[in-house]
Scaffold this motif. Structure first.
Motif, PDB file in Angstrom:
ATOM      1  N   ASP A 264      57.080  52.396  11.065  1.00  0.00           N
ATOM      2  CA  ASP A 264      56.093  51.332  10.901  1.00  0.00           C
ATOM      3  C   ASP A 264      54.766  51.845  10.343  1.00  0.00           C
ATOM      4  OD1 ASP A 264      57.972  49.627  11.936  1.00  0.00           O
ATOM      5  OD2 ASP A 264      57.124  49.593  13.959  1.00  0.00           O
ATOM      6  N   LEU A 265      54.339  53.007  10.809  1.00  0.00           N
ATOM      7  CA  LEU A 265      53.088  53.562  10.300  1.00  0.00           C
ATOM      8  C   LEU A 265      53.315  54.504   9.122  1.00  0.00           C
ATOM      9  CD1 LEU A 265      51.039  54.317  13.555  1.00  0.00           C
ATOM     10  CD2 LEU A 265      51.451  52.164  12.370  1.00  0.00           C
ATOM     11  N   ARG A 266      54.580  54.786   8.833  1.00  0.00           N
ATOM     12  CA  ARG A 266      54.935  55.656   7.706  1.00  0.00           C
ATOM     13  C   ARG A 266      54.239  57.019   7.793  1.00  0.00           C
ATOM     14  NH1 ARG A 266      57.677  52.937   3.482  1.00  0.00           N
ATOM     15  NH2 ARG A 266      58.837  51.265   4.498  1.00  0.00           N
ATOM     16  N   ILE A 267      54.156  57.555   8.992  1.00  0.00           N
ATOM     17  CA  ILE A 267      53.651  58.915   9.164  1.00  0.00           C
ATOM     18  C   ILE A 267      54.838  59.839   8.940  1.00  0.00           C
ATOM     19  CG2 ILE A 267      52.640  60.543  10.820  1.00  0.00           C
ATOM     20  CD1 ILE A 267      51.165  58.176  12.073  1.00  0.00           C
ATOM     21  N   ASP A 268      54.951  60.319   7.738  1.00  0.00           N
ATOM     22  CA  ASP A 268      56.154  61.020   7.290  1.00  0.00           C
ATOM     23  C   ASP A 268      56.278  62.397   7.942  1.00  0.00           C
ATOM     24  OD1 ASP A 268      58.482  61.119   5.718  1.00  0.00           O
ATOM     25  OD2 ASP A 268      57.459  62.419   4.291  1.00  0.00           O
ATOM     26  N   VAL A 269      57.504  62.798   8.226  1.00  0.00           N
ATOM     27  CA  VAL A 269      57.744  64.101   8.868  1.00  0.00           C
ATOM     28  C   VAL A 269      58.653  64.998   8.043  1.00  0.00           C
ATOM     29  CG1 VAL A 269      57.332  63.355  11.217  1.00  0.00           C
ATOM     30  CG2 VAL A 269      59.596  63.049  10.236  1.00  0.00           C
ATOM     31  N   GLY A 270      58.622  64.822   6.749  1.00  0.00           N
ATOM     32  CA  GLY A 270      59.412  65.748   5.956  1.00  0.00           C
ATOM     33  C   GLY A 270      59.979  65.187   4.669  1.00  0.00           C
ATOM     34  N   GLY A 271      60.002  63.855   4.543  1.00  0.00           N
ATOM     35  CA  GLY A 271      60.549  63.274   3.330  1.00  0.00           C
ATOM     36  C   GLY A 271      59.676  63.566   2.126  1.00  0.00           C
ATOM     37  N   ARG A 272      58.407  63.161   2.218  1.00  0.00           N
ATOM     38  CA  ARG A 272      57.449  63.440   1.148  1.00  0.00           C
ATOM     39  C   ARG A 272      56.385  64.363   1.710  1.00  0.00           C
ATOM     40  NH1 ARG A 272      54.970  58.034   0.046  1.00  0.00           N
ATOM     41  NH2 ARG A 272      55.638  57.637   2.182  1.00  0.00           N
ATOM     42  N   GLY A 273      56.190  65.461   1.096  1.00  0.00           N
ATOM     43  CA  GLY A 273      55.158  66.376   1.563  1.00  0.00           C
ATOM     44  C   GLY A 273      55.577  67.111   2.819  1.00  0.00           C
ATOM     45  N   LYS A 274      54.651  67.740   3.447  1.00  0.00           N
ATOM     46  CA  LYS A 274      54.945  68.572   4.606  1.00  0.00           C
ATOM     47  C   LYS A 274      53.860  68.394   5.652  1.00  0.00           C
ATOM     48  CE  LYS A 274      55.857  73.367   5.930  1.00  0.00           C
ATOM     49  NZ  LYS A 274      55.905  74.777   5.434  1.00  0.00           N
ATOM     50  N   MET A 275      54.297  68.145   6.881  1.00  0.00           N
ATOM     51  CA  MET A 275      53.341  68.016   7.970  1.00  0.00           C
ATOM     52  C   MET A 275      52.719  69.364   8.276  1.00  0.00           C
ATOM     53  SD  MET A 275      53.321  64.809   9.076  1.00  0.00           S
ATOM     54  CE  MET A 275      53.022  64.597  10.821  1.00  0.00           C
ATOM     55  N   LYS A 276      51.408  69.368   8.450  1.00  0.00           N
ATOM     56  CA  LYS A 276      50.702  70.588   8.839  1.00  0.00           C
ATOM     57  C   LYS A 276      50.329  70.465  10.313  1.00  0.00           C
ATOM     58  CE  LYS A 276      47.438  70.511   5.733  1.00  0.00           C
ATOM     59  NZ  LYS A 276      46.270  70.936   4.914  1.00  0.00           N
ATOM     60  N   PHE A 277      51.217  70.984  11.172  1.00  0.00           N
ATOM     61  CA  PHE A 277      50.946  70.952  12.594  1.00  0.00           C
ATOM     62  C   PHE A 277      49.809  71.912  12.930  1.00  0.00           C
ATOM     63  CE2 PHE A 277      55.318  69.402  12.395  1.00  0.00           C
ATOM     64  CZ  PHE A 277      55.245  68.289  13.229  1.00  0.00           C
ATOM     65  N   GLU A 278      48.916  71.481  13.808  1.00  0.00           N
ATOM     66  CA  GLU A 278      47.747  72.261  14.211  1.00  0.00           C
ATOM     67  C   GLU A 278      46.905  72.695  12.998  1.00  0.00           C
ATOM     68  OE1 GLU A 278      46.576  72.858  17.358  1.00  0.00           O
ATOM     69  OE2 GLU A 278      48.128  71.442  17.962  1.00  0.00           O
ATOM     70  N   ALA A 279      46.746  71.765  12.052  1.00  0.00           N
ATOM     71  CA  ALA A 279      45.850  72.032  10.924  1.00  0.00           C
ATOM     72  C   ALA A 279      44.443  72.308  11.449  1.00  0.00           C
ATOM     73  CB  ALA A 279      45.846  70.840   9.978  1.00  0.00           C
ATOM     74  N   TYR A 280      44.059  71.578  12.465  1.00  0.00           N
ATOM     75  CA  TYR A 280      42.884  71.836  13.286  1.00  0.00           C
ATOM     76  C   TYR A 280      43.366  71.675  14.723  1.00  0.00           C
ATOM     77  CZ  TYR A 280      40.550  70.701   8.866  1.00  0.00           C
ATOM     78  OH  TYR A 280      40.166  70.651   7.544  1.00  0.00           O
ATOM     79  N   PRO A 281      42.645  72.194  15.705  1.00  0.00           N
ATOM     80  CA  PRO A 281      43.104  72.055  17.090  1.00  0.00           C
ATOM     81  C   PRO A 281      43.393  70.597  17.458  1.00  0.00           C
ATOM     82  CG  PRO A 281      41.272  73.593  16.982  1.00  0.00           C
ATOM     83  CD  PRO A 281      41.396  72.995  15.613  1.00  0.00           C
ATOM     84  N   GLY A 282      44.663  70.340  17.782  1.00  0.00           N
ATOM     85  CA  GLY A 282      45.082  68.999  18.157  1.00  0.00           C
ATOM     86  C   GLY A 282      45.462  68.095  17.007  1.00  0.00           C
ATOM     87  N   TRP A 283      45.248  68.528  15.768  1.00  0.00           N
ATOM     88  CA  TRP A 283      45.457  67.674  14.612  1.00  0.00           C
ATOM     89  C   TRP A 283      46.703  68.062  13.818  1.00  0.00           C
ATOM     90  CZ3 TRP A 283      43.136  63.219  13.476  1.00  0.00           C
ATOM     91  CH2 TRP A 283      41.883  62.944  14.033  1.00  0.00           C
ATOM     92  N   THR A 284      47.496  67.066  13.469  1.00  0.00           N
ATOM     93  CA  THR A 284      48.618  67.213  12.547  1.00  0.00           C
ATOM     94  C   THR A 284      48.322  66.345  11.325  1.00  0.00           C
ATOM     95  OG1 THR A 284      50.221  67.639  14.292  1.00  0.00           O
ATOM     96  CG2 THR A 284      51.080  66.808  12.208  1.00  0.00           C
ATOM     97  N   ILE A 285      48.448  66.915  10.138  1.00  0.00           N
ATOM     98  CA  ILE A 285      48.032  66.221   8.919  1.00  0.00           C
ATOM     99  C   ILE A 285      49.154  66.238   7.890  1.00  0.00           C
ATOM    100  CG2 ILE A 285      46.410  66.256   6.969  1.00  0.00           C
ATOM    101  CD1 ILE A 285      44.367  67.558   8.798  1.00  0.00           C
ATOM    102  N   ASN A 286      49.300  65.141   7.177  1.00  0.00           N
ATOM    103  CA  ASN A 286      50.165  65.087   6.013  1.00  0.00           C
ATOM    104  C   ASN A 286      49.374  64.451   4.882  1.00  0.00           C
ATOM    105  OD1 ASN A 286      52.057  64.549   4.007  1.00  0.00           O
ATOM    106  ND2 ASN A 286      53.706  64.224   5.454  1.00  0.00           N
ATOM    107  N   GLU A 287      48.863  65.281   3.980  1.00  0.00           N
ATOM    108  CA  GLU A 287      48.027  64.777   2.892  1.00  0.00           C
ATOM    109  C   GLU A 287      48.806  63.872   1.954  1.00  0.00           C
ATOM    110  OE1 GLU A 287      46.279  68.158   1.023  1.00  0.00           O
ATOM    111  OE2 GLU A 287      45.377  68.910   2.869  1.00  0.00           O
ATOM    112  N   ASP A 288      50.098  64.162   1.757  1.00  0.00           N
ATOM    113  CA  ASP A 288      50.902  63.367   0.824  1.00  0.00           C
ATOM    114  C   ASP A 288      51.014  61.912   1.268  1.00  0.00           C
ATOM    115  OD1 ASP A 288      51.347  66.035   0.128  1.00  0.00           O
ATOM    116  OD2 ASP A 288      53.265  65.541  -0.792  1.00  0.00           O
TER     117      ASP A 288
END
Length: 405
Positions: free
Chosen positions: A352-376
């Motif tokens: 529903d939120l389309r927070i992708d986990v591998g289809g497009r781009g790559k999740m950056k777990f712990e990009a900052y403390p507590g933060w997971t980011i997917n720029e794509d």
């Protein structure tokens, strides 16, 4: 309407955003409700308490190894739906429950007892939220700073499913749409015209009711108010005096009725939106999601599919509207849940939120403390809880620069 150059920010607030300020989570809330019901003399005397215990026990047995699934919203829904299945001899078809001839009762609890329990639950939920709102367990200063920061960036439009008033305490004066002031009576009426006219005004909108909502007609006649109309009382103490609508409920097409209430709970929230301000709020939320330049979801378990569908519209665009999701997981639990052991919450995050986990781009777990980011996919997830999020605005600003680029 010509869109302003100022950024529009849609904020959706769920129950998790109130936990740090003192509103208990589901289990604790259920315990508080039960305590209120046992102290409600009419509920006990009418058999409502017995009906409540029976419904809860039946649901716990039904869910077997997962008794926690018998949460208070499901208990309320069951009580209400059983109570409205009341066949009235001589009634015209419009007022005969359409499913009645297919159902056979196998219990001894009366409709009055079931209805008493359901109504007592509404009263208890309202009272608990109102009481606990009065004394926040933690300082509201970080919340105030957060809202002020959003106002410096753009136009925040905050939609909350919570009944408490922590956000309005933190930022008094946010536009609610209740602009028709009745100063002599201490309440204001909702103006659909003003709600839409002030589309570019920072606002706070309670999607499922508020401890400031009440029914003015419950005590004193006002010629400009229709039956069942809600008012906004600045004083919570005044609002709770008017929390009962009285009279008949709202007729449904299946011959049953919905009880009028200053708050919305249970599993049929959509069916309860045929009154102001909810009709305008939900129409507005659909438009907000499309026009937003940034979406922030705070403490929501994503269990309300009618809200998720609004956000999905924005996340299907190309590029998708940037989204920040603030929740609470123990270290590493988010990765596990997303990749190997999905929950209803993480499934909704993906679909529903389309927070992708591998289809497009790559999740950056712990990009900052507590933060997971997917720029794509222009998404970011914070895992350390709402209050910790509020206390680190600098990192939040850095995250926004990455997903909004």
């Amino acid at each position: 309407m010509t869109k302003l150059l100022k950024k529009r920010i849609l904020v959706l607030v769920g129950a998790g955003a109130s936990v740090d300020f003192g509103i208990p989570q589901t289990t604790g809330f259920a315990e508080a409700i039960e305590s209120e019901l046992r102290d409600d003399q009419y509920c006990v005397r009418s058999g409502g308490m017995d009906a409540y215990d029976w419904v809860k026990r039946t649901l716990e047995d039904y869910y077997g190894d997962e008794p926690w699934e018998a949460n208070f919203e499901r208990v309320y829904h069951s009580l209400h739906e059983l109570a409205v299945m009341n066949h009235i001899d001589g009634a015209v078809p419009k007022f005969k429950p359409v499913l009645y001839p297919f159902l056979k009762t196998s219990y001894d609890h009366t409709n009055d007892a079931l209805r008493a329990a359901a109504n007592a639950m509404l009263d208890a939920i309202y009272k608990i939220a109102s009481t606990l709102s009065s004394k926040p367990k933690r300082s509201l200063a970080p919340l105030t700073a957060f809202i002020e920061g959003l106002q410096k960036q753009g136009i925040p439009r905050i939609y909350t499913t919570n009944y408490d008033n922590f956000f309005s305490q933190a930022s008094p004066g946010l536009f609610t749409g209740f602009t028709n002031h009745r100063d002599e009576n201490g309440y204001s009426l909702f103006s659909p015209k003003d709600y839409w006219a002030q589309w570019d005004t920072p606002g706070l909108f309670h999607l499922h009711g508020s401890v400031h909502f009440g029914f003015p007609l419950s005590i004193k006649r006002d010629p400009d108010i229709g039956i069942g109309d809600l008012g906004w009382y600045e004083s919570k103490e005044d609002a709770i005096k008017h929390a009962h609508a009285g009279g008949s409920g709202v007729s449904r097409l299946d011959g049953t009725q919905l009880e009028r209430s200053a708050i919305i709970t249970g599993l049929d929230k959509l069916g309860r939106l045929q009154q102001a301000p909810y009709l305008s709020y939900y129409g507005g939320l659909t438009r907000e999601s499309v026009e937003a330049d940034l979406i922030i979801v705070l403490g929501s378990g994503l269990g309300d599919s009618h809200l998720n569908s609004c956000l999905l519209q924005a996340r299907r665009t190309h590029p998708p509207t940037p989204i920040v999701y603030v929740g609470k997981w123990n270290k590493g639990d988010l990765q596990e849940a997303l990749r190997h052991d999905p929950t209803d919450q993480t499934v909704a995050m993906v679909h529903d939120l389309r927070i992708d986990v591998g289809g497009r781009g790559k999740m950056k777990f712990e990009a900052y403390p507590g933060w997971t980011i997917n720029e794509d996919t222009k998404s970011a997830v914070y895992t350390n809880g709402f209050y910790d999020f509020l206390e680190d605005p600098a990192t939040f600003a850095q995250v926004l620069t990455e997903i909004e680029a």
